[in-house]
Design a protein around this motif. Sequence first.
Motif, short mmCIF file in Angstrom:
data_model
loop_
_atom_site.label_atom_id
_atom_site.label_comp_id
_atom_site.label_asym_id
_atom_site.label_seq_id
_atom_site.Cartn_x
_atom_site.Cartn_y
_atom_site.Cartn_z
N GLY A 113 0.78 -1.31 -0.03
CA GLY A 113 -0.09 0.03 -0.03
C GLY A 113 1.14 1.27 -0.06
N GLU A 114 2.24 1.20 -0.08
CA GLU A 114 2.95 2.10 -0.11
C GLU A 114 3.59 2.84 -1.54
N ARG A 115 3.76 3.96 -1.76
CA ARG A 115 4.61 4.48 -2.77
C ARG A 115 5.77 5.15 -2.56
N THR A 116 6.74 5.03 -2.90
CA THR A 116 8.17 5.50 -2.89
C THR A 116 8.42 6.17 -4.32
N ALA A 117 9.19 7.04 -4.14
CA ALA A 117 10.19 7.57 -5.54
C ALA A 117 10.82 6.41 -6.26
N LEU A 118 10.55 6.18 -7.48
CA LEU A 118 11.39 5.20 -8.21
C LEU A 118 12.91 5.73 -8.41
N VAL A 119 13.70 4.90 -8.01
CA VAL A 119 15.20 5.56 -7.78
C VAL A 119 15.71 4.80 -9.15
N THR A 120 16.30 5.61 -10.07
CA THR A 120 16.84 5.18 -11.26
C THR A 120 18.28 5.76 -11.79
N GLY A 121 19.09 6.46 -10.78
CA GLY A 121 20.01 6.93 -10.87
C GLY A 121 21.37 6.26 -10.17
N GLY A 122 22.57 6.88 -10.28
CA GLY A 122 23.55 6.26 -9.24
C GLY A 122 23.85 4.74 -9.86
N PRO A 123 24.01 3.93 -8.90
CA PRO A 123 24.09 2.28 -9.16
C PRO A 123 22.69 1.74 -9.88
N PHE A 124 21.73 2.25 -9.75
CA PHE A 124 20.23 2.00 -10.18
C PHE A 124 20.44 2.03 -11.54
N ALA A 125 21.36 2.75 -12.04
CA ALA A 125 21.34 3.25 -13.74
C ALA A 125 22.21 1.86 -14.25
N LEU A 126 22.83 1.24 -13.56
CA LEU A 126 23.53 0.14 -14.01
C LEU A 126 22.74 -1.24 -13.96
#
Length: 208
Positions: A113-126
């Motif tokens: 039931g929770e919504r957080t921001a989608l992280v796509t930068g830094g290591p999450f870009a790899l």
Amino acid sequence: MAVAALALYLTGLALAFGWRTFAQWRRTGDTGLRLDAGPAGSLSWWAKTAFVAALVLGLAGPVAALAGLAPLGVLDHAPVRAAGLVLALIGTAATLAAQLSMGASWRIGVDAGERTALVTGGPFALARNPIFTAMITTSAGLALMVPNPVALGALAVLVAAVQVQVRAVEEPYLRSVHGSAYRGYAARVGRFVPGLGRLPRTEPADRP
């Protein structure tokens, strides 16, 4: 090497779970812990149960080595143990770095039931799951430092737990919460390593 493996494991555990949880609480007032495993026997329950088992086995590996459990001969070589130490150090540092890069979105577990921001930068870009990649790297390093059956079992159980958690729990949650934004991200970025495990850009839900 068993003493070093035990010290490194405990340090990594304290940083990745203890200090990171405290830092999250200090920053946001929320620990970030979402520990509900879901109904017993469900995929989420099995994922969390296996993850806890992997943590226990990860500790038991160095302890067993100190208690005299013999390593597997094929891996019992100084260069292998040295490579394991390097991997474990890199994995520990990468785990913390990837956790910190999530900022306020960092969580252990999923709340549907929770919504957080989608992280796509830094290591999450790899890679879409760099924290799990780093944790597996750490576990592999520890298994090479003390290559006994318990430590190797910890690595195998962790890999299985992560696969179930990511594929059956986290990815469906992220698709439902972030929709096309996540599908586009998952089509560009590999699941655990760059380029591998990317999802199809167009899914049935996207078609008119």
